[in-house]
Design a protein around this motif. Structure first.
Motif, PDB file in Angstrom:
ATOM      1  N   THR A 398      35.582   7.173  -5.598  1.00  0.00           N
ATOM      2  CA  THR A 398      34.844   6.376  -6.218  1.00  0.00           C
ATOM      3  C   THR A 398      33.482   6.837  -6.521  1.00  0.00           C
ATOM      4  N   GLN A 399      33.040   7.633  -5.874  1.00  0.00           N
ATOM      5  CA  GLN A 399      31.684   8.232  -5.935  1.00  0.00           C
ATOM      6  C   GLN A 399      31.782   9.204  -7.251  1.00  0.00           C
ATOM      7  N   LYS A 400      33.146   9.939  -7.114  1.00  0.00           N
ATOM      8  CA  LYS A 400      33.043  11.154  -8.006  1.00  0.00           C
ATOM      9  C   LYS A 400      33.348  10.545  -9.200  1.00  0.00           C
ATOM     10  N   VAL A 401      34.428   9.535  -9.490  1.00  0.00           N
ATOM     11  CA  VAL A 401      34.324   8.785 -10.655  1.00  0.00           C
ATOM     12  C   VAL A 401      33.055   8.036 -11.222  1.00  0.00           C
ATOM     13  N   ASN A 402      32.335   7.506 -10.296  1.00  0.00           N
ATOM     14  CA  ASN A 402      31.022   6.973 -10.663  1.00  0.00           C
ATOM     15  C   ASN A 402      30.125   8.164 -11.216  1.00  0.00           C
ATOM     16  N   ALA A 403      30.215   9.200 -10.598  1.00  0.00           N
ATOM     17  CA  ALA A 403      29.328  10.168 -10.990  1.00  0.00           C
ATOM     18  C   ALA A 403      29.702  10.711 -12.564  1.00  0.00           C
ATOM     19  N   GLU A 404      30.820  10.448 -13.036  1.00  0.00           N
ATOM     20  CA  GLU A 404      31.028  10.769 -14.441  1.00  0.00           C
ATOM     21  C   GLU A 404      30.515   9.628 -15.092  1.00  0.00           C
ATOM     22  N   GLY A 405      29.906   8.896 -14.662  1.00  0.00           N
ATOM     23  CA  GLY A 405      29.507   7.542 -15.400  1.00  0.00           C
ATOM     24  C   GLY A 405      30.736   6.491 -15.767  1.00  0.00           C
ATOM     25  N   VAL A 406      31.535   6.578 -15.115  1.00  0.00           N
ATOM     26  CA  VAL A 406      32.523   5.477 -15.329  1.00  0.00           C
ATOM     27  C   VAL A 406      32.815   4.697 -14.075  1.00  0.00           C
ATOM     28  N   LYS A 407      33.138   3.558 -14.363  1.00  0.00           N
ATOM     29  CA  LYS A 407      33.292   2.282 -13.381  1.00  0.00           C
ATOM     30  C   LYS A 407      34.853   2.896 -12.856  1.00  0.00           C
ATOM     31  N   PHE A 408      35.206   1.974 -11.585  1.00  0.00           N
ATOM     32  CA  PHE A 408      36.247   2.473 -10.778  1.00  0.00           C
ATOM     33  C   PHE A 408      37.133   0.855 -10.758  1.00  0.00           C
ATOM     34  N   GLY A 409      38.512   1.029 -10.867  1.00  0.00           N
ATOM     35  CA  GLY A 409      39.175  -0.131 -10.573  1.00  0.00           C
ATOM     36  C   GLY A 409      40.444   0.173  -9.933  1.00  0.00           C
ATOM     37  N   ILE A 410      41.101  -0.831  -9.187  1.00  0.00           N
ATOM     38  CA  ILE A 410      42.428  -0.167  -8.483  1.00  0.00           C
ATOM     39  C   ILE A 410      43.397  -1.319  -8.570  1.00  0.00           C
ATOM     40  N   TRP A 411      44.625  -1.182  -8.213  1.00  0.00           N
ATOM     41  CA  TRP A 411      45.785  -1.873  -8.442  1.00  0.00           C
ATOM     42  C   TRP A 411      46.193  -2.483  -7.123  1.00  0.00           C
ATOM     43  N   ILE A 412      46.701  -3.580  -6.932  1.00  0.00           N
ATOM     44  CA  ILE A 412      47.219  -4.108  -5.457  1.00  0.00           C
ATOM     45  C   ILE A 412      48.261  -5.060  -5.999  1.00  0.00           C
ATOM     46  N   GLU A 413      49.235  -5.111  -4.937  1.00  0.00           N
ATOM     47  CA  GLU A 413      50.325  -6.260  -5.105  1.00  0.00           C
ATOM     48  C   GLU A 413      50.420  -6.749  -3.684  1.00  0.00           C
ATOM     49  N   PRO A 414      49.710  -7.648  -3.327  1.00  0.00           N
ATOM     50  CA  PRO A 414      49.782  -8.255  -1.893  1.00  0.00           C
ATOM     51  C   PRO A 414      50.439  -9.027  -1.531  1.00  0.00           C
ATOM     52  N   GLU A 415      51.484  -9.861  -2.431  1.00  0.00           N
ATOM     53  CA  GLU A 415      52.490 -10.723  -2.027  1.00  0.00           C
ATOM     54  C   GLU A 415      53.821 -10.028  -1.756  1.00  0.00           C
ATOM     55  N   MET A 416      53.873  -8.554  -1.695  1.00  0.00           N
ATOM     56  CA  MET A 416      54.935  -7.919  -1.547  1.00  0.00           C
ATOM     57  C   MET A 416      54.869  -6.933  -0.361  1.00  0.00           C
ATOM     58  N   VAL A 417      56.550  -6.662   0.059  1.00  0.00           N
ATOM     59  CA  VAL A 417      56.576  -5.561   1.104  1.00  0.00           C
ATOM     60  C   VAL A 417      57.699  -4.829   0.642  1.00  0.00           C
ATOM     61  N   SER A 418      57.677  -3.555   1.109  1.00  0.00           N
ATOM     62  CA  SER A 418      59.037  -2.874   0.865  1.00  0.00           C
ATOM     63  C   SER A 418      59.405  -2.695   2.089  1.00  0.00           C
ATOM     64  N   GLU A 419      60.676  -2.853   2.486  1.00  0.00           N
ATOM     65  CA  GLU A 419      61.425  -2.524   3.637  1.00  0.00           C
ATOM     66  C   GLU A 419      61.136  -1.432   4.464  1.00  0.00           C
TER      67      GLU A 419
END
Ligand code: GLA
Length: 726
Positions: A398-419
């Motif tokens: 995230t620091q490297k991304v921010n250093a480019e002058g860009v914000k950082f976001g992320i994906w999650i899928e909290p309700e799920m689980v893989s066997e």
């Protein structure tokens, strides 16, 4: 006073700026519905008629009066088992197994401000701008207390309804079905407009006549679903975009629902919106209660456009919350269609550099950054950063991304689980699964039992540990399968579907409390949970996994009937399109994606220099129009299901600025000219076309329209920015 009660004839009147709603407690204590529609001034109980009707029975208290039947009278909250054979708003099974509940009025209260609902999303408003009516009904035999809640937002022309069902008796009862809204119309011929679809093709409009019998839509999928959106319109047969009467009902809930319409034997129409009876048998022990999620209602005498505008305002101003309710939304570059699961830290950094070069605000690292997740068969539930894959920690990334002058976001899928995950190997009992049976798999993943607090707490903790590792300013919350194996083992089976959704809400609420500066985008395989409930927590939702510009025209059209553009996430992707194989020009893709919260879903390195320049120009343009798109009044100018030019526009509140967007779907030899008629402008004001400099009166553009160029191109698109000359 928006809410009035006349003691002498026990009539309740709910008035908004342009609508009235009336009901009456009759001589027997039944609550009858009198009227909902354009503003009226008198008592509407003269509309009630009573005749001796064969096979429509009479309650005991009416004695020999055979003209009084609940089977024929319009009701406010009809229940099963007291002589109304139409669809019921409420079905209750008593301790002795009988399905009956005789609700009579016992009192009411009028309160300042709009009620809230514990654990559930609901419309909110300033205390001075809203009122609440609570009507108490009771079944003497079982001791069941039903509170009908009405919220009135007078200026916004909005009436909301919810219901609390409370067991005040001393034996258990089970709620088998519970609507939050019922509308009975003693007269009128209506169409029902609903929005059906499938994964990658959500919210197609269907309009059909309400005939005798029941027409129902709903979801049994655990989420509100791609298949039927929990929102409908009842439209007078002649109602169009700009004229005629129509009623909208929007369910503020993200799980299973049922909406039924019915024309009865006496040509009366009933519409119900609420919790279904499938997969729902909610036991109430003495002292316990159940809150039925809210339905938002609105009436328009000026057609579907006005109805939509009313819902847009309500959702934007009275449902969406938090920092991003009114803040400009960042333009995103999402890694999904750029790299899918095949990326490492360098890939993300390269994307970040491109993001910066193109003037885009934020880079979102989508699925694949955690656990063992090289494809969609494993890893869900293990929300530990895969530092080996990224080649660094999340903080460093995230620091490297921010250093480019860009914000950082992320994906999650909290309700799920893989066997195939550490979490599942450790806690196989944390999933929804019916003992002794194999579960139904979908995308090779199982659903965690989010009705359980311990399960939620564990996932919450993991997600927080991840979010605390870096400057993360956005989260995309996904849900990529339907719920099948409805069984918890911890709570009564009949409560699971409802408590699951409340669990999701609880998690989201906690996340918002802890991270008020993070923008959360909802997602469910695109638009499988695009509903007003989610919008209380996530002010924007990924509208569809289909990024094809032409399909998006239809998907976004259907979505626009209830949900404002500020909530509709829409990205430009690569061609040939990954979902349809179709190629549409970058310009047209940009025009279509600018109908909502804008972004990109492609690998910029694959763009030519010329295309990169065009993207920079799109980004620059969008930034100039962002406020107008997010806050302006939205007009559907044509219908992509029936017309060959698709046009829509945004007009600023004071009508001094407008943006008209047009896509032409057909091209033939010696092509005919498309004229686009605009709406919402000031009749006598002069508007300047910002590009051509030409000047037009508002009325001229609305009455006669503007001719679109004839160009030798497939699917050409145009954006016309109009600026009023004062
Ligand atoms: C869903 C989403 C996509 C993407 C994938 C990742 O399908 O809708 O945008 O995030 O999941 O697995």
């Amino acid at each position: 006073m928006a809410i009035r009660f006349q003691r002498e004839n026990r009539i309740f009147t709910l008035d908004t700026a342009h609508t009235s709603y009336q009901m009456k407690v009759d001589a027997y204590g039944f609550l009858l519905h009198l009227y909902y529609g354009g503003r009226v001034y008198g008592n509407m109980d003269y509309l009630l008629t009573c005749y001796d009707r064969g096979f429509s029975g009479n309650p005991a208290d009416v004695g020999n009066d055979r003209t009084y039947s609940l089977d024929a009278l319009p009701q406010e909250y009809p229940v099963m088992g007291v002589g109304d054979f139409r669809n019921s708003a409420l079905i209750v099974r008593n301790a002795d197994g009988s399905e009956c509940c005789d609700l009579r009025y016992i009192g009411h209260e009028i309160k300042k401000g709009k009620y809230g609902l514990p654990g559930l999303p609901a419309v909110y408003a300033d205390a001075a701008k809203a009122q609440t009516l609570e009507i108490y009904l009771e079944d003497k035999v079982s001791g069941l207390r039903v509170t009908l809640l009405y919220g009135v937002l007078e200026d916004a022309d909005i009436i909301t309804r919810s219901v609390v069902i409370e067991n005040r008796g001393n034996r258990s009862v089970t709620v088998e079905k519970a609507a939050s809204a019922c509308l009975d119309f003693v007269t009128g011929n209506f169409d029902i407009i609903s929005f059906y679809g499938r994964h990658t093709m959500e919210r197609n409009l269907q309009r059909q006549e309400i005939g005798h019998g029941t027409y129902a839509i709903g979801s049994r999928r655990g989420a509100s679903s791609h298949q039927y959106n929990p929102a409908v319109i009842l439209a007078e047969r002649r109602a169009t975009e700009e004229s005629g009467s129509c009623y909208g009902l929007v369910f503020v809930y993200s799980g299973n629902f049922l909406c039924e319409t019915e024309k009865d034997q006496y040509d009366q129409t009933r519409v119900l919106m609420g919790l279904p009876s499938d997969l729902f048998h909610y036991p109430l022990e003495p002292g316990e209660n159940l809150t039925v999620p809210e339905t938002i209602m609105c009436y328009s005498a000026q057609g579907l456009g006005t109805l939509s505008a009313c819902f847009h305002d309500c959702i934007r101003e009275h449902l969406c919350r938090g920092k991003f309710k009114e803040a400009p939304r960042p333009i995103l570059l999402n890694s999904w269609e750029a790299a899918y699961f095949t990326f490492d830290g360098q890939t993300i950094l390269k994307l970040a550099k491109s993001t910066a070069e193109l003037g885009i605000d934020m880079l979102v690292m989508d699925d694949g950054w955690f656990g063992k997740r090289e494809d969609d068969n494993s890893g869900l539930g293990d929300w530990q950063v895969n530092e080996k894959k990224l080649g660094c920690t999340l903080r460093e990334l995230t620091q490297k991304v921010n250093a480019e002058g860009v914000k950082f976001g992320i994906w999650i899928e909290p309700e799920m689980v893989s066997e195939d995950s550490e979490l599942y190997r450790k806690h196989p009992d944390w999933v929804l699964r019916i003992p002794g049976r194999e579960p139904v798999r979908s995308r090779n993943q199982l659903v965690l039992d989010f009705s359980r607090k311990d399960v939620r707490d564990y996932i919450f903790e993991q997600i927080c540990v991840m979010l605390d590792q870096g400057n993360i300013e956005y989260v995309k919350w996904d849900m990529n399968r339907s719920v099948v194996d409805v069984f918890s083992g911890e709570i009564p089976q009949g409560k699971v579907t409802y408590q699951y959704v409340l669990g999701v809400y609880d998690f989201l609420e906690r996340l918002l409390e802890k991270y008020p500066n993070i923008l959360i985008e909802g997602c469910c395989g695109g638009g499988g949970r695009f509903d007003a409930g989610m919008l209380y927590y996530t002010p924007q939702i990924w509208c569809s996994d289909n990024t094809d510009a032409l399909d998006r025209l239809r998907i976004q059209y259907g979505t626009s009937f209830f949900y404002p553009a500020s909530t509709v996430c829409s990205h430009v992707s690569a061609v040939p399109n990954h979902q349809t194989g179709r190629s549409v020009s970058l310009h047209t893709r940009g025009v279509v994606a600018m109908a909502g919260a804008f972004g990109y879903e492609l690998d910029p390195e694959k763009l030519s220099e010329e295309e990169k320049e065009a993207v920079r120009e799109q980004v620059r343009q969008y930034k100039g129009w962002e406020k107008l798109i997010r806050e302006g009044t939205y007009y559907r100018l044509t219908n992509p299901f029936t017309e060959t030019s698709v046009a829509w526009m945004f007009v600023s509140e004071k009508k001094e600025r407008a943006l008209v967007s047009v896509v032409l779907l057909e091209m033939h030899g010696n092509m005919t000219v498309s004229y686009v008629k605009m709406r919402g402008l000031d009749d006598t004001a002069v508007y300047r076309d910002a590009e051509s400099g030409r000047r037009y009166y508002g009325a001229d553009l609305m009455e006669a329209g503007l001719p679109m160029p004839v160009e030798l191109k497939e699917y050409p698109a145009y954006q016309i920015e109009l600026v009023r000359e004062d």
